[in-house]
Design a protein around this motif. Structure first.
Motif, PDB file in Angstrom:
ATOM      1  N   ILE A   2      -1.320  -0.676 -10.089  1.00 35.17           N
ATOM      2  CA  ILE A   2      -2.378   0.316  -9.850  1.00 35.17           C
ATOM      3  C   ILE A   2      -1.777   1.578  -9.253  1.00 35.17           C
ATOM      4  CG2 ILE A   2      -4.398   0.816  -8.381  1.00 35.17           C
ATOM      5  CD1 ILE A   2      -5.381  -2.009  -9.006  1.00 35.17           C
ATOM      6  N   ASP A   3      -0.854   1.405  -8.327  1.00 37.11           N
ATOM      7  CA  ASP A   3      -0.188   2.537  -7.705  1.00 37.11           C
ATOM      8  C   ASP A   3       0.536   3.400  -8.759  1.00 37.11           C
ATOM      9  OD1 ASP A   3       0.673   3.419  -4.839  1.00 37.11           O
ATOM     10  OD2 ASP A   3       2.464   3.560  -6.103  1.00 37.11           O
ATOM     11  N   VAL A   4       1.278   2.756  -9.617  1.00 30.45           N
ATOM     12  CA  VAL A   4       2.013   3.480 -10.663  1.00 30.45           C
ATOM     13  C   VAL A   4       1.040   4.182 -11.613  1.00 30.45           C
ATOM     14  CG1 VAL A   4       3.435   3.121 -12.736  1.00 30.45           C
ATOM     15  CG2 VAL A   4       4.055   2.001 -10.585  1.00 30.45           C
ATOM     16  N   ILE A   5      -0.006   3.459 -11.998  1.00 24.97           N
ATOM     17  CA  ILE A   5      -0.938   4.029 -12.989  1.00 24.97           C
ATOM     18  C   ILE A   5      -1.703   5.210 -12.398  1.00 24.97           C
ATOM     19  CG2 ILE A   5      -2.963   3.540 -14.427  1.00 24.97           C
ATOM     20  CD1 ILE A   5      -1.828   0.617 -14.633  1.00 24.97           C
ATOM     21  N   LEU A   6      -2.045   5.123 -11.113  1.00 28.19           N
ATOM     22  CA  LEU A   6      -2.734   6.260 -10.483  1.00 28.19           C
ATOM     23  C   LEU A   6      -1.834   7.497 -10.531  1.00 28.19           C
ATOM     24  CD1 LEU A   6      -4.435   4.649  -7.333  1.00 28.19           C
ATOM     25  CD2 LEU A   6      -5.579   5.622  -9.327  1.00 28.19           C
ATOM     26  N   SER A  62       5.811   9.532  -5.286  1.00 27.67           N
ATOM     27  CA  SER A  62       5.154   8.427  -4.596  1.00 27.67           C
ATOM     28  C   SER A  62       4.436   8.907  -3.342  1.00 27.67           C
ATOM     29  CB  SER A  62       6.231   7.410  -4.236  1.00 27.67           C
ATOM     30  OG  SER A  62       5.661   6.392  -3.512  1.00 27.67           O
ATOM     31  N   GLN A  63       3.320   8.353  -3.077  1.00 26.82           N
ATOM     32  CA  GLN A  63       2.650   8.574  -1.794  1.00 26.82           C
ATOM     33  C   GLN A  63       1.832   7.319  -1.512  1.00 26.82           C
ATOM     34  OE1 GLN A  63      -0.267  11.755  -2.133  1.00 26.82           O
ATOM     35  NE2 GLN A  63      -1.765  10.253  -2.757  1.00 26.82           N
ATOM     36  N   ASN A  64       1.387   7.205  -0.291  1.00 31.07           N
ATOM     37  CA  ASN A  64       0.636   6.022   0.063  1.00 31.07           C
ATOM     38  C   ASN A  64      -0.795   6.155  -0.447  1.00 31.07           C
ATOM     39  OD1 ASN A  64       0.707   3.565   1.098  1.00 31.07           O
ATOM     40  ND2 ASN A  64       0.903   4.184   3.243  1.00 31.07           N
ATOM     41  N   ILE A  65      -1.154   5.406  -1.452  1.00 35.38           N
ATOM     42  CA  ILE A  65      -2.510   5.505  -1.971  1.00 35.38           C
ATOM     43  C   ILE A  65      -3.298   4.304  -1.468  1.00 35.38           C
ATOM     44  CG2 ILE A  65      -3.924   5.675  -4.051  1.00 35.38           C
ATOM     45  CD1 ILE A  65      -1.157   6.503  -5.440  1.00 35.38           C
TER      46      ILE A  65
END
Ligand code: VG1
Ligand code: CO
Length: 553
Positions: free
Chosen positions: A77-81, A168-171
Motif C-alpha cells: 500500500i505504501d509503494v502504491i500510494l 518515501s515518507q511516513n504514510i
C-alpha cells in the motif's frame, strides 16, 4: 476526522529497470505469485507501473486501494500510494490498516465513482513469507479488469524500462482521516461501514435477527482473514448472534498458518462442528479476500453449484430480488442445477468461462441478476465481484422466511428440480510438463471420443470450451475440455489459473438424477463410474502418479 496536510512537495524519482519482468501475466484473478517472488526488487513496482500506464483515467482519477491483510499488504500500500501520487491520481480511498475485502472494494468503486481498484490479495491461497501474494485490478464498473485490459497490462510489463515513484515518507493509515502526498489526497475510511450499509439495503435485517434470536445458533469462520471485522459487525453487533459466533475473526498476516479457502478440507474445523456436532444449526466460512462462501447446515454440506440454484429458486424471500430475476449465469464447470431453476422461472441462463470478469457485461447490461461458480462463489448485481457475506445473509434470509433447516431446504429443492450430483477433484502441485502433457493429449483425443461409450452412456459432444460474449462479441477460447454425455452428465478438465506451485488439474464431475430417482446418495458414490472412466481416458493417476486427488469437493 484528523486533517494532516503535508506541505512539503515530495520529490519524484524515475527508477530505471535493469531488466523487465516476463512472468507477470495475470491469471484467472489478477497476478498471483509466491510472496518471495513479489519480494524481488522492483517486482511489485513493475506491475503497478504497468497498471498506472494502462488503466484509463489514472490522471485526476479516484482509486480504491486495500487488501486482505496478508503479509506484504501494508508495504505494498505504501509503494502504491507513492506511485499513484507520481502518476497524478487525484485521490486514493483506502481503509484503516488497508483491510478491505474484494466485494467491499467493488462497492466502493461504484459508490465513489472511482476509476477502479487495486486489491492486494491472493484470495484463497495461503499467506505469509512462505505463502502467496497477489494484485487484482478492477475497473470502473467494480469488476475484475477485462481480458483485454489485463493483456495490455501484461504486455506493458514485458517492455518496461522505468517506473515513477515519489520519495518515501511516513504514510499513516492506522486511523480514519485525510492526508496528502504531494497534491494527492489519501482518504482513510472505515472499510466496513459502506459495505454493511449496502447489505442493509438488500436484506431484511429484522427478519434475520429474529431467526438468530430464536434458537438458531450459527458459527462463522473467517479463517483469520479479511471477513472477521465485517462478520463481527454484521452477526454479533447488528444481527444479535452471540459473542464468539465469529471464529478466527482477526485478520492475521499469515492467516494463522491456515489456508483461507472455505472448503471441507481447509475449513475442516467448522465443517466438523456442523457435520459431526449438534451445537449449530448453520455454519459458514469465507476465503482470504471475502468473496467466496461455504454454507453448512446441521449434518449437511451445501454444494456451491446447488447453492446458486437454491438462491435463484428462492429470490422472492429477499427484498432486493422479490420482483424477480432478470436472468442468471454460471461458469461452465458449475453444475446445471441453476439451469433447471432458470427454465422453471422462464428466465435466461448464461454459461461463461471460469472467473468473475465474464459476468461483468451480463450484469452491466441487465441480462442477469444472480451468478455463481462451483468454486464457492456467488453474487448478484449489487457489486461486480462474488460476495461471501452477501451469500451467507441470503441463505439466512431464505431460512428465516421458510422457517426450515438447511437440510430440509435442500431436500425440498431436489424433490422439485431433481439433483445434480457434483464434485470437483483437484490434483495440486503436479509438474507443469506432466499437466500440459495430459491436457494436450486429451484435447487431441476429443474428436475421436464422440459417439464412444463412457460410464455406460454415450459421449454426445466433446470440445475445448470457447465463449462468445453476448454483449461485446469478444471471443475467449481454450477454457476447458468438456465431455458431455447423452444423459446430461458432464466431465470437465481444466488447468487452474490461480495456483503458484506447478500446475493444478481440476476435474469436474456432474450427473443428474430426476426428482423421482435416488436423491440420497453420497456424491462420490453417485459419480464413481464417471470418476473411474475419466481416470482411464485421461490417464490421470498414470501420468500424475497420484492415486487420489489433493482436494475433493
Ligand atoms: C479459481 C476458481 C474460479 C475463481 C478463481 C478466483 O480459479 O476455480 O472459479 O473465479 O479461482 O477466485 P482457477 O483458475 O484456479 O480454477 V478468488 O476467490 O481467487 O477471486
Ligand atoms: Co477470493
Amino acid at each position: 476526522m484528523s486533517f494532516q496536510p503535508n506541505t512539503s512537495q515530495n520529490k519524484e524519482y524515475k527508477i530505471r529497470l535493469e531488466k523487465s519482468f516476463t512472468d507477470q501475466k495475470p491469471g484467472t484473478s489478477g497476478l498471483r505469485k509466491s510472496t518471495r517472488q513479489f519480494q524481488q526488487t522492483h517486482y511489485l513496482e513493475s506491475f503497478i507501473e504497468s497498471i498506472f500506464r494502462t488503466l484509463p483515467g489514472v490522471k485526476g482519477g479516484i482509486l480504491v486501494l486495500g487488501g486482505d491483510g496478508r503479509f506484504g499488504n501494508r508495504k505494498a500500500i505504501d509503494v502504491i500510494l507513492r506511485m499513484a501520487a507520481a502518476h497524478g491520481v487525484s485521490k486514493v480511498i483506502t481503509t484503516v490498516d488497508g483491510i478491505l475485502s474484494t466485494p467491499a472494494a467493488s462497492n466502493l468503486i461504484r459508490s465513489r465513482n472511482a476509476i477502479g481498484a487495486i486489491i492486494l490479495s491472493a484470495s484463497h491461497n495461503s499467506g505469509g513469507v512462505n505463502g502467496d501474494f497477489g494484485v487484482k485490478v478492477n475497473g470502473p464498473n467494480g469488476g475484475p479488469a477485462s481480458e483485454s485490459l489485463t493483456d495490455e497490462i501484461y504486455s506493458c510489463t514485458k517492455n518496461l524500462d522505468e517506473y515513477k515513484i515519489l520519495e518515501s515518507q511516513n504514510i499513516r493509515i492506522d486511523s480514519i482521516g485525510k492526508y496528502f502526498i504531494s497534491s494527492m489526497t489519501v482518504e482513510v475510511i472505515d472499510g466496513v461501514e459502506d459495505y454493511i450499509h449496502l447489505l442493509q439495503n438488500i436484506f431484511d435485517f429484522d427478519q434475520i435477527r429474529s431467526l438468530l434470536n430464536n434458537n438458531f445458533p450459527i458459527a462463522f469462520d473467517a479463517l483469520n482473514a479479511v471477513t472477521g471485522p465485517y462478520a463481527k459487525r454484521l452477526f454479533e453487533d447488528l444481527l444479535g448472534a452471540s459473542k464468539g459466533t465469529v471464529r478466527n475473526g482477526k485478520p492475521l498476516e499469515d492467516f494463522g498458518g491456515c489456508h483461507p479457502d472455505p472448503n471441507l478440507t481447509y475449513a475442516k474445523e467448522l465443517a466438523d462442528l456442523l457435520l459431526l456436532g449438534e451445537a449449530y444449526a448453520f455454519g459458514a466460512a469465507c476465503d482470504g479476500d471475502g468473496d467466496r462462501n461455504m454454507i453448512l447446515g446441521k449434518g449437511c454440506f451445501v454444494n456451491p453449484s446447488d447453492s446458486l440454484a437454491v438462491l435463484a429458486a428462492n429470490a422472492e424471500c429477499v427484498p432486493a430480488y422479490s420482483n424477480g430475476l432478470l436472468g442468471v449465469a454460471r461458469s461452465m464447470p458449475t453444475s446445471s442445477a441453476v439451469d433447471v431453476v432458470a427454465k422453471d422461472l422462464g428466465i435466461n441462463c448464461y454459461e461463461t468461462p471460469t472467473g468473475w470478469k465474464f459476468f461483468g457485461n451480463l450484469l452491466d447490461s441487465g441480462q442477469i441478476t444472480l451468478c455463481g461458480e462451483e468454486s464457492f462463489g456467488t453474487g448478484s448485481n449489487h457489486v461486480r465481484e462474488k460476495d461471501g457475506l452477501w451469500a451467507v445473509l441470503y441463505w439466512l434470509q431464505v431460512l428465516a422466511n421458510k422457517q426450515c433447516s438447511v437440510e430440509k431446504l435442500m431436500l425440498a429443492h431436489w424433490s422439485k428440480y431433481g439433483r445434480h450430483y457434483y464434485s470437483r477433484h483437484d490434483y495440486e502441485a503436479i509438474s507443469i510438463e506432466k499437466a500440459n502433457g495430459l491436457y494436450t493429449r486429451l484435447e487431441s483425443l476429443l474428436p475421436s471420443l464422440v459417439g464412444e461409450s463412457f460410464a455406460g452412456r454415450l459421449i454426445s459432444h466433446a470440445d475445448n470450451f470457447a465463449y462468445t460474449d453476448p454483449v461485446d462479441n469478444s471471443i475467449t477460447s481454450n477454457q476447458g475440455l468438456r465431455i458431455l454425455l447423452n444423459d446430461g452428465s458432464r466431465v470437465i478438465l481444466r488447468l487452474s489459473g490461480t495456483g503458484t506451485k506447478g500446475a493444478t488439474l481440476r476435474v469436474y464431475l456432474e450427473s443428474y438424477v430426476s426428482s423421482k430417482g435416488n436423491l440420497n446418495q453420497h456424491p462420490q458414490e453417485a459419480l464413481s463410474d464417471l470418476i473411474d472412466n475419466i481416470d482411464y481416458v485421461a490417464e490421470i493417476s498414470k501420468r500424475t502418479g497420484m492415486k487420489v486427488p489433493t482436494v475433493i469437493t
